[in-house]
Design a protein around this motif. Structure first.
Motif, PDB file in Angstrom:
ATOM      1  N   PRO A 102       0.798  -1.229   0.000  1.00  0.00           N
ATOM      2  CA  PRO A 102       0.000   0.000   0.000  1.00  0.00           C
ATOM      3  C   PRO A 102       0.834   1.285   0.000  1.00  0.00           C
ATOM      4  O   PRO A 102       0.292   2.364  -0.272  1.00  0.00           O
ATOM      5  CB  PRO A 102      -0.828  -0.112   1.291  1.00  0.00           C
ATOM      6  N   LEU A 103       2.119   1.184   0.276  1.00  0.00           N
ATOM      7  CA  LEU A 103       2.965   2.385   0.242  1.00  0.00           C
ATOM      8  C   LEU A 103       3.095   2.939  -1.170  1.00  0.00           C
ATOM      9  O   LEU A 103       3.418   4.115  -1.341  1.00  0.00           O
ATOM     10  CB  LEU A 103       4.353   2.062   0.816  1.00  0.00           C
ATOM     11  N   GLY A 104       2.882   2.105  -2.180  1.00  0.00           N
ATOM     12  CA  GLY A 104       2.888   2.602  -3.549  1.00  0.00           C
ATOM     13  C   GLY A 104       3.746   1.783  -4.486  1.00  0.00           C
ATOM     14  O   GLY A 104       4.790   1.250  -4.098  1.00  0.00           O
ATOM     15  N   ASP A 105       3.321   1.693  -5.736  1.00  0.00           N
ATOM     16  CA  ASP A 105       4.048   0.914  -6.728  1.00  0.00           C
ATOM     17  C   ASP A 105       5.435   1.469  -7.010  1.00  0.00           C
ATOM     18  O   ASP A 105       6.326   0.739  -7.471  1.00  0.00           O
ATOM     19  CB  ASP A 105       3.260   0.860  -8.040  1.00  0.00           C
ATOM     20  N   ASP A 106       5.631   2.760  -6.781  1.00  0.00           N
ATOM     21  CA  ASP A 106       6.906   3.385  -7.133  1.00  0.00           C
ATOM     22  C   ASP A 106       7.946   3.303  -6.031  1.00  0.00           C
ATOM     23  O   ASP A 106       9.044   3.852  -6.183  1.00  0.00           O
ATOM     24  CB  ASP A 106       6.691   4.845  -7.529  1.00  0.00           C
TER      25      ASP A 106
ATOM     26  N   PHE B  37      13.049  -0.805  -3.227  1.00  0.00           N
ATOM     27  CA  PHE B  37      13.450  -1.498  -2.010  1.00  0.00           C
ATOM     28  C   PHE B  37      14.777  -2.220  -2.194  1.00  0.00           C
ATOM     29  O   PHE B  37      15.133  -2.650  -3.281  1.00  0.00           O
ATOM     30  CB  PHE B  37      12.372  -2.478  -1.538  1.00  0.00           C
ATOM     31  N   LEU B  38      15.510  -2.318  -1.096  1.00  0.00           N
ATOM     32  CA  LEU B  38      16.660  -3.200  -0.970  1.00  0.00           C
ATOM     33  C   LEU B  38      16.277  -4.309  -0.016  1.00  0.00           C
ATOM     34  O   LEU B  38      15.459  -4.107   0.903  1.00  0.00           O
ATOM     35  CB  LEU B  38      17.881  -2.451  -0.445  1.00  0.00           C
ATOM     36  N   CYS B  39      16.871  -5.483  -0.199  1.00  0.00           N
ATOM     37  CA  CYS B  39      16.509  -6.627   0.633  1.00  0.00           C
ATOM     38  C   CYS B  39      17.762  -7.332   1.141  1.00  0.00           C
ATOM     39  O   CYS B  39      18.893  -6.928   0.843  1.00  0.00           O
ATOM     40  CB  CYS B  39      15.612  -7.584  -0.142  1.00  0.00           C
ATOM     41  N   GLY B  40      17.546  -8.382   1.909  1.00  0.00           N
ATOM     42  CA  GLY B  40      18.637  -9.035   2.609  1.00  0.00           C
ATOM     43  C   GLY B  40      19.501  -9.944   1.768  1.00  0.00           C
ATOM     44  O   GLY B  40      20.625 -10.281   2.168  1.00  0.00           O
ATOM     45  N   HIS B  41      19.020 -10.354   0.612  1.00  0.00           N
ATOM     46  CA  HIS B  41      19.768 -11.241  -0.273  1.00  0.00           C
ATOM     47  C   HIS B  41      19.366 -10.922  -1.708  1.00  0.00           C
ATOM     48  O   HIS B  41      18.178 -10.756  -1.999  1.00  0.00           O
ATOM     49  CB  HIS B  41      19.468 -12.714   0.020  1.00  0.00           C
ATOM     50  N   GLY B  42      20.332 -10.854  -2.592  1.00  0.00           N
ATOM     51  CA  GLY B  42      20.021 -10.643  -3.992  1.00  0.00           C
ATOM     52  C   GLY B  42      19.645  -9.210  -4.315  1.00  0.00           C
ATOM     53  O   GLY B  42      19.759  -8.299  -3.490  1.00  0.00           O
ATOM     54  N   PRO B  43      19.156  -8.995  -5.565  1.00  0.00           N
ATOM     55  CA  PRO B  43      18.828  -7.639  -6.009  1.00  0.00           C
ATOM     56  C   PRO B  43      17.529  -7.131  -5.410  1.00  0.00           C
ATOM     57  O   PRO B  43      16.656  -7.913  -5.030  1.00  0.00           O
ATOM     58  CB  PRO B  43      18.698  -7.797  -7.525  1.00  0.00           C
ATOM     59  N   GLY B  44      17.398  -5.822  -5.348  1.00  0.00           N
ATOM     60  CA  GLY B  44      16.158  -5.200  -4.909  1.00  0.00           C
ATOM     61  C   GLY B  44      15.206  -5.015  -6.078  1.00  0.00           C
ATOM     62  O   GLY B  44      15.322  -5.676  -7.106  1.00  0.00           O
ATOM     63  N   GLY B  45      14.272  -4.083  -5.931  1.00  0.00           N
ATOM     64  CA  GLY B  45      13.304  -3.844  -6.984  1.00  0.00           C
ATOM     65  C   GLY B  45      12.343  -2.748  -6.593  1.00  0.00           C
ATOM     66  O   GLY B  45      12.675  -1.870  -5.805  1.00  0.00           O
ATOM     67  N   ARG B  46      11.133  -2.830  -7.147  1.00  0.00           N
ATOM     68  CA  ARG B  46      10.063  -1.887  -6.810  1.00  0.00           C
ATOM     69  C   ARG B  46       8.810  -2.660  -6.425  1.00  0.00           C
ATOM     70  O   ARG B  46       8.537  -3.737  -6.960  1.00  0.00           O
ATOM     71  CB  ARG B  46       9.773  -0.939  -7.978  1.00  0.00           C
ATOM     72  N   PHE B  47       8.058  -2.077  -5.516  1.00  0.00           N
ATOM     73  CA  PHE B  47       6.867  -2.766  -5.026  1.00  0.00           C
ATOM     74  C   PHE B  47       5.880  -3.058  -6.147  1.00  0.00           C
ATOM     75  O   PHE B  47       5.224  -4.099  -6.160  1.00  0.00           O
ATOM     76  CB  PHE B  47       6.182  -1.938  -3.935  1.00  0.00           C
ATOM     77  N   GLY B  48       5.753  -2.129  -7.100  1.00  0.00           N
ATOM     78  CA  GLY B  48       4.790  -2.331  -8.174  1.00  0.00           C
ATOM     79  C   GLY B  48       5.085  -3.567  -8.994  1.00  0.00           C
ATOM     80  O   GLY B  48       4.174  -4.332  -9.338  1.00  0.00           O
ATOM     81  N   GLU B  49       6.362  -3.765  -9.305  1.00  0.00           N
ATOM     82  CA  GLU B  49       6.735  -4.947 -10.075  1.00  0.00           C
ATOM     83  C   GLU B  49       6.437  -6.218  -9.299  1.00  0.00           C
ATOM     84  O   GLU B  49       5.959  -7.214  -9.867  1.00  0.00           O
ATOM     85  CB  GLU B  49       8.216  -4.891 -10.450  1.00  0.00           C
ATOM     86  N   GLU B  50       6.710  -6.201  -7.996  1.00  0.00           N
ATOM     87  CA  GLU B  50       6.427  -7.386  -7.181  1.00  0.00           C
ATOM     88  C   GLU B  50       4.932  -7.640  -7.080  1.00  0.00           C
ATOM     89  O   GLU B  50       4.482  -8.791  -7.141  1.00  0.00           O
ATOM     90  CB  GLU B  50       7.047  -7.225  -5.788  1.00  0.00           C
ATOM     91  N   ARG B  51       4.170  -6.579  -6.951  1.00  0.00           N
ATOM     92  CA  ARG B  51       2.717  -6.750  -6.865  1.00  0.00           C
ATOM     93  C   ARG B  51       2.171  -7.399  -8.133  1.00  0.00           C
ATOM     94  O   ARG B  51       1.255  -8.229  -8.082  1.00  0.00           O
ATOM     95  CB  ARG B  51       2.040  -5.389  -6.643  1.00  0.00           C
ATOM     96  N   ARG B  52       2.752  -7.036  -9.290  1.00  0.00           N
ATOM     97  CA  ARG B  52       2.253  -7.536 -10.570  1.00  0.00           C
ATOM     98  C   ARG B  52       2.800  -8.909 -10.945  1.00  0.00           C
ATOM     99  O   ARG B  52       2.108  -9.690 -11.615  1.00  0.00           O
ATOM    100  CB  ARG B  52       2.592  -6.534 -11.690  1.00  0.00           C
ATOM    101  N   THR B  53       4.036  -9.211 -10.564  1.00  0.00           N
ATOM    102  CA  THR B  53       4.697 -10.398 -11.118  1.00  0.00           C
ATOM    103  C   THR B  53       5.200 -11.410 -10.100  1.00  0.00           C
ATOM    104  O   THR B  53       5.513 -12.537 -10.485  1.00  0.00           O
ATOM    105  CB  THR B  53       5.899  -9.958 -11.976  1.00  0.00           C
ATOM    106  N   ASN B  54       5.317 -11.041  -8.828  1.00  0.00           N
ATOM    107  CA  ASN B  54       5.841 -11.970  -7.843  1.00  0.00           C
ATOM    108  C   ASN B  54       4.857 -13.134  -7.670  1.00  0.00           C
ATOM    109  O   ASN B  54       3.699 -12.931  -7.301  1.00  0.00           O
ATOM    110  CB  ASN B  54       6.043 -11.245  -6.501  1.00  0.00           C
ATOM    111  N   PRO B  55       5.291 -14.370  -7.941  1.00  0.00           N
ATOM    112  CA  PRO B  55       4.345 -15.496  -7.915  1.00  0.00           C
ATOM    113  C   PRO B  55       3.734 -15.760  -6.549  1.00  0.00           C
ATOM    114  O   PRO B  55       2.697 -16.421  -6.460  1.00  0.00           O
ATOM    115  CB  PRO B  55       5.198 -16.680  -8.380  1.00  0.00           C
ATOM    116  N   PHE B  56       4.363 -15.267  -5.493  1.00  0.00           N
ATOM    117  CA  PHE B  56       3.811 -15.481  -4.149  1.00  0.00           C
ATOM    118  C   PHE B  56       2.742 -14.449  -3.806  1.00  0.00           C
ATOM    119  O   PHE B  56       2.059 -14.597  -2.788  1.00  0.00           O
ATOM    120  CB  PHE B  56       4.934 -15.407  -3.110  1.00  0.00           C
ATOM    121  N   LEU B  57       2.599 -13.419  -4.637  1.00  0.00           N
ATOM    122  CA  LEU B  57       1.692 -12.315  -4.310  1.00  0.00           C
ATOM    123  C   LEU B  57       0.542 -12.158  -5.292  1.00  0.00           C
ATOM    124  O   LEU B  57      -0.438 -11.500  -4.989  1.00  0.00           O
ATOM    125  CB  LEU B  57       2.472 -11.000  -4.261  1.00  0.00           C
ATOM    126  N   VAL B  58       0.656 -12.769  -6.467  1.00  0.00           N
ATOM    127  CA  VAL B  58      -0.405 -12.584  -7.477  1.00  0.00           C
ATOM    128  C   VAL B  58      -1.432 -13.702  -7.389  1.00  0.00           C
ATOM    129  O   VAL B  58      -1.199 -14.728  -6.781  1.00  0.00           O
ATOM    130  CB  VAL B  58       0.206 -12.535  -8.906  1.00  0.00           C
TER     131      VAL B  58
END
Length: 212
Positions: free
Chosen positions: A184-188, A191-212
């Motif tokens: 809910p903070l916004g698609d734009d 983020f950085l995370c604990g392992h591997g590359p970061g990204g943007r919330f919008g992309e994860e909301r649309r394509t992350n298989p655990f969230l769609v």
């Protein structure tokens, strides 16, 4: 003032120890120093940074294993995670023996635990704390509204989510944390995370298989 980030993958876990700093003032914080403290200190010195604090997202060994040594080396305080990760932090030495790690690891006693809605800062950059359980009971996320940036630790990854099969893990709680607090903070929001590359919330909301 602008926030910059330096990432140092540490230990066999290849955990993203992150140095967040103000480019102009050369002041910042170290997020999740999981180990290899000499390498972290070298990066700090090479960049000419003054570290104000150590921030912990949660109490797992790959994120907190070097925190006490770095605290003593830099003379700063450890802030976070949420207090319900206290037992994890007090059992890091046992975790190290279980994993057969050769580098020394010490149990961690934070100077201050953090809770939902609290704020932390460095060089004038304000970060809001979100309590996001699921990967661990006391996992927190640091969010800077002005920069549209979050450090999410092991809650969310690019194309994946944090594992929930460790003690205290809860898959349903993790999904709630992501969908009700982070997305809910916004698609734009980047983020950085604990392992591997970061990204943007919008992309994860649309394509992350655990969230769609």
């Amino acid at each position: 003032m602008s926030i910059r980030a330096g990432i140092i993958p540490v230990t066999p876990f290849q955990q993203n120890c992150t140095i967040l700093f103000d480019e102009g003032e050369k002041r910042g914080v170290v997020v999740d120093p999981g180990g290899e403290v000499d390498r972290i200190r070298e990066a700090i010195e090479q960049a000419g940074l003054a570290v104000e604090a150590i921030w912990l997202t949660h109490g797992h060994i790959d994120h907190a294993g070097g925190a006490m040594d770095l605290k003593e080396a830099l003379g700063v305080k450890i802030l976070g995670p949420h207090e319900v990760d206290r037992e994890l932090l007090l059992n890091l030495e046992a975790q190290a023996r279980m994993f057969g790690l050769s580098d020394p690891v010490r149990d961690v006693a934070p100077d201050r635990f953090l809770d939902e809605g609290e704020g932390v800062s460095f060089a004038g950059h304000e970060f809001k704390v979100f309590h996001c359980p699921g990967h661990s009971p006391g996992h927190i996320v640091f969010y800077n509204e002005a920069a549209k940036f979050a450090h999410v630790g092991d809650v969310l990854f690019h194309g994946s989510i944090g594992r929930t099969d460790l003690p205290g893990g809860d898959h349903a709680a993790l999904i709630r944390s992501i969908k009700e607090k982070l997305l809910p903070l916004g698609d734009d929001i980047g983020f950085l995370c604990g392992h591997g590359p970061g990204g943007r919330f919008g992309e994860e909301r649309r394509t992350n298989p655990f969230l769609v």
